[in-house]
Design a protein around this motif. Structure first.
Motif, PDB file in Angstrom:
ATOM      1  N   GLY A  68       0.809  -1.222   0.000  1.00  0.00           N
ATOM      2  CA  GLY A  68       0.000   0.000   0.000  1.00  0.00           C
ATOM      3  C   GLY A  68       0.838   1.266   0.000  1.00  0.00           C
ATOM      4  O   GLY A  68       0.661   2.150  -0.837  1.00  0.00           O
ATOM      5  N   TRP A  69       1.746   1.382   0.972  1.00  0.00           N
ATOM      6  CA  TRP A  69       2.721   2.473   0.988  1.00  0.00           C
ATOM      7  C   TRP A  69       4.057   2.010   0.434  1.00  0.00           C
ATOM      8  O   TRP A  69       4.836   2.816  -0.100  1.00  0.00           O
ATOM      9  N   GLY A  70       4.347   0.716   0.562  1.00  0.00           N
ATOM     10  CA  GLY A  70       5.627   0.212   0.080  1.00  0.00           C
ATOM     11  C   GLY A  70       5.837   0.437  -1.397  1.00  0.00           C
ATOM     12  O   GLY A  70       6.960   0.697  -1.844  1.00  0.00           O
ATOM     13  N   ALA A  71       4.768   0.348  -2.198  1.00  0.00           N
ATOM     14  CA  ALA A  71       4.905   0.578  -3.634  1.00  0.00           C
ATOM     15  C   ALA A  71       5.441   1.972  -3.916  1.00  0.00           C
ATOM     16  O   ALA A  71       6.207   2.183  -4.869  1.00  0.00           O
ATOM     17  N   HIS A  72       5.044   2.956  -3.108  1.00  0.00           N
ATOM     18  CA  HIS A  72       5.571   4.315  -3.253  1.00  0.00           C
ATOM     19  C   HIS A  72       7.042   4.377  -2.855  1.00  0.00           C
ATOM     20  O   HIS A  72       7.904   4.844  -3.601  1.00  0.00           O
ATOM     21  N   HIS A  73       7.315   3.917  -1.637  1.00  0.00           N
ATOM     22  CA  HIS A  73       8.648   4.121  -1.072  1.00  0.00           C
ATOM     23  C   HIS A  73       9.705   3.229  -1.723  1.00  0.00           C
ATOM     24  O   HIS A  73      10.857   3.657  -1.895  1.00  0.00           O
ATOM     25  N   VAL A  74       9.351   1.991  -2.068  1.00  0.00           N
ATOM     26  CA  VAL A  74      10.306   1.135  -2.768  1.00  0.00           C
ATOM     27  C   VAL A  74      10.613   1.710  -4.146  1.00  0.00           C
ATOM     28  O   VAL A  74      11.768   1.698  -4.595  1.00  0.00           O
ATOM     29  N   ASP A  75       9.601   2.234  -4.818  1.00  0.00           N
ATOM     30  CA  ASP A  75       9.834   2.868  -6.119  1.00  0.00           C
ATOM     31  C   ASP A  75      10.809   4.031  -5.980  1.00  0.00           C
ATOM     32  O   ASP A  75      11.732   4.181  -6.791  1.00  0.00           O
ATOM     33  N   THR A  76      10.610   4.871  -4.962  1.00  0.00           N
ATOM     34  CA  THR A  76      11.532   5.981  -4.743  1.00  0.00           C
ATOM     35  C   THR A  76      12.931   5.472  -4.426  1.00  0.00           C
ATOM     36  O   THR A  76      13.932   5.993  -4.944  1.00  0.00           O
ATOM     37  N   HIS A  80      14.292   2.650  -5.338  1.00  0.00           N
ATOM     38  CA  HIS A  80      14.854   2.129  -6.582  1.00  0.00           C
ATOM     39  C   HIS A  80      15.313   3.260  -7.499  1.00  0.00           C
ATOM     40  O   HIS A  80      16.338   3.130  -8.185  1.00  0.00           O
ATOM     41  N   TRP A  81      14.555   4.324  -7.538  1.00  0.00           N
ATOM     42  CA  TRP A  81      14.900   5.473  -8.385  1.00  0.00           C
ATOM     43  C   TRP A  81      16.269   6.024  -7.973  1.00  0.00           C
ATOM     44  O   TRP A  81      17.120   6.296  -8.815  1.00  0.00           O
ATOM     45  N   GLY A  82      16.469   6.167  -6.684  1.00  0.00           N
ATOM     46  CA  GLY A  82      17.750   6.651  -6.187  1.00  0.00           C
ATOM     47  C   GLY A  82      18.869   5.632  -6.335  1.00  0.00           C
ATOM     48  O   GLY A  82      20.027   5.998  -6.536  1.00  0.00           O
ATOM     49  N   MET A  83      18.542   4.346  -6.239  1.00  0.00           N
ATOM     50  CA  MET A  83      19.545   3.275  -6.315  1.00  0.00           C
ATOM     51  C   MET A  83      19.887   2.890  -7.747  1.00  0.00           C
ATOM     52  O   MET A  83      20.818   2.108  -7.978  1.00  0.00           O
ATOM     53  N   HIS A 129      14.657  -1.439 -12.817  1.00  0.00           N
ATOM     54  CA  HIS A 129      14.269  -2.522 -13.725  1.00  0.00           C
ATOM     55  C   HIS A 129      14.747  -3.885 -13.240  1.00  0.00           C
ATOM     56  O   HIS A 129      14.882  -4.820 -14.028  1.00  0.00           O
ATOM     57  N   THR A 130      14.970  -3.990 -11.952  1.00  0.00           N
ATOM     58  CA  THR A 130      15.405  -5.263 -11.396  1.00  0.00           C
ATOM     59  C   THR A 130      14.776  -5.429 -10.017  1.00  0.00           C
ATOM     60  O   THR A 130      13.682  -4.929  -9.759  1.00  0.00           O
ATOM     61  N   GLY A 131      15.456  -6.131  -9.136  1.00  0.00           N
ATOM     62  CA  GLY A 131      14.949  -6.340  -7.784  1.00  0.00           C
ATOM     63  C   GLY A 131      16.023  -6.991  -6.949  1.00  0.00           C
ATOM     64  O   GLY A 131      17.142  -7.225  -7.414  1.00  0.00           O
ATOM     65  N   HIS A 141       5.820  -2.337 -12.038  1.00  0.00           N
ATOM     66  CA  HIS A 141       5.821  -3.774 -11.740  1.00  0.00           C
ATOM     67  C   HIS A 141       7.002  -4.146 -10.855  1.00  0.00           C
ATOM     68  O   HIS A 141       6.855  -4.927  -9.906  1.00  0.00           O
ATOM     69  N   ARG A 142       8.171  -3.602 -11.144  1.00  0.00           N
ATOM     70  CA  ARG A 142       9.356  -3.966 -10.357  1.00  0.00           C
ATOM     71  C   ARG A 142       9.251  -3.458  -8.920  1.00  0.00           C
ATOM     72  O   ARG A 142       9.685  -4.142  -7.979  1.00  0.00           O
TER      73      ARG A 142
END
Length: 462
Positions: free
Chosen positions: A267-275, A277-280, A284-286, A409-410
């Motif tokens: 629910g919130w993880g999709a936001h924060h994990v995306d952010t 990943h953007w910084g990291m 396009h992976t995991g 998706h990632r």
């Protein structure tokens, strides 16, 4: 089909059907002067699928602000919400134009909305378990899509959705609106350009969900298609705490049910994990390893995770911890410092429920980091000032939006990996290329769920 071709067809259809305007939701033939910049030859016609809480407070208002778009249809499985959704949009255009407006068509079946050739695009604001199914149907119908996060209920559904979108060439924007917020964009640019050195570790803090909910079966409301609402998930008795409030738009119970989502980890993880990943630079992976622990409710109806701590390792050696015990936001730790980013407001621990307090959204271990200038030859990330407006602009240009389907998706799949780790309670090894666990049949069985007929990807319901 290009937007110009769609617009031409839309104009021809508008002229041919003007005499039957009442049937399609218009009270009479409306001259372009009524619309101004919303004239049919200029606008993107949008249908809203799911017009509950998140649609009313976030998705529809953002689209209504864009002059180049017009919401012409709403769809919901609850009859009173269809009526309330129509009223919501009609009232906006009445106020905007200064003239009575009744140009919104209501639907109870999203397939009928998708069959309307005058609709160019749809915004999907349904419960999580419907996201991938409806979005895939929409792009197959030639519609561009704004899809609320998370992208899917399962990793297999997310892969199907991403592949389907990319095969059709439609524009799909995931509702990861933090990409359009200045502090998140700034934080990720600073991290990507090495202002905290080489990233070694990331912490993500999420809010929590309470246990509770009344499981006692109740009569299904007469205007509600409960079977279609359950969709691909198992048939279980109706109760208001499993679904949504009968009146108003308070936070619905389905958000706390694993049948329809994974809880705050997506629910919130999709936001924060995306952010994160953007910084990291791992969009396009995991992760390649995931493990952790979680508490799950032992009473009541609601069964999503409670207190938890999960860990992950990425192929580049960066580690990630996610927990409700960390401050709500994302913190990167590098060899030269750290950077924390969050939203501008947070729930107040001392005030009444719902009250928010202003907080500092971007904090660095050294304040000088925040004053750093990103040079012309450094990394400049995709800039969008508002997520829905970016989507609508990309519909016109056919360029990819700031949060395209594969990135969404990632982020979602990474959250689901952490959820699977909570459930299996053991160290998991993940192959991001194959999107399979290594030598773990039990964990691989959790990548998908059985889909209840006829609510499957190949079928639609009548």
């Amino acid at each position: 089909m290009t937007l110009a071709q769609k617009s031409a067809i839309s104009r021809r259809t508008f002229v041919k059907t003007a005499g039957a305007a009442v049937a399609v939701g218009f009270p009479t033939i409306l001259p372009s002067s009524v619309f101004g910049q919303m004239a049919p030859s200029k606008q993107i016609n949008v249908g809203a699928i799911g017009v509950g809480r998140i649609s009313r407070v976030h998705d529809m208002p953002a689209i209504l602000k864009v002059d180049g778009a017009r919401i012409m249809a709403v769809c919901d499985l609850a009859g009173h919400r269809v009526d309330e959704g129509k009223q919501f949009v009609n009232d906006f255009y009445t106020k905007k134009t200064g003239k009575p407006y009744d140009g919104v068509t209501g639907y109870h079946n999203y397939n009928e909305l998708l069959a309307n050739k005058d609709i160019d695009a749809v915004v999907i604001s349904t419960p999580d378990h419907q996201h991938a199914l409806i979005a895939a149907a929409a792009v197959r119908a030639g519609k561009d899509v704004y899809l609320q996060k998370p992208a899917s209920l399962t990793i297999a559904e997310g892969r199907y959705l991403s592949d389907t979108v990319q095969s059709t060439g439609q524009i799909l924007q995931i509702g990861s609106q933090q990409r359009s917020w200045k502090q998140f964009h700034r934080a990720c640019e600073l991290v990507r350009n090495g202002r905290i050195g080489e990233v070694k570790h990331v912490e993500i803090g999420l809010p929590g969900d309470p246990a509770g909910g009344d499981p006692a079966p109740m009569p299904i409301p007469s205007d509600f298609n409960y079977d279609a609402w359950l969709g691909s998930t198992p048939n279980v008795p109706y109760t208001v705490d499993r679904v949504m409030p009968l009146e108003g738009f308070d936070r619905p119970g389905w958000l706390r049910m694993e049948q329809f989502g994974a809880g705050m980890i997506t629910g919130w993880g999709a936001h924060h994990v995306d952010t994160a990943h953007w910084g990291m630079n791992t969009e396009h992976t995991g992760p390649v390893e995931i493990w952790g622990t979680a508490e799950f409710p032992t009473h009541g109806l609601w069964n999503v995770h409670g207190k938890f701590l999960t860990h992950a390792i990425y192929a580049n050696g960066v580690t990630m911890d996610i927990s409700g015990d960390f401050p709500n936001g994302i913190k990167w730790y590098g060899t030269k410092g750290s950077l924390f980013v969050t939203r501008d407001e947070q729930a107040s621990p001392t005030a009444k429920p719902g009250d928010k307090v202003k907080i500092e959204p971007l904090v660095a271990s050294d304040p000088k980091i925040l004053d750093s200038v990103i040079g012309p030859d450094e990394i400049h990330l995709y800039t969008a000032t508002e997520q829905h407006a970016n989507w609508l602009e990309c519909i016109r240009t056919r360029k990819q939006p700031t949060a395209p389907v594969e990135i969404g998706h990632r982020a979602c799949s990474t959250c689901l990996l952490h959820h699977i780790a909570m459930k299996t309670k053991r160290h998991l090894h993940w192959d991001p290329e194959r999107e399979r666990f290594n030598h773990d049949d039990e964990a691989n069985a959790m990548l998908s769920r059985p889909m209840r007929t006829p609510y499957i990807f190949e079928n639609t319901f009548g």
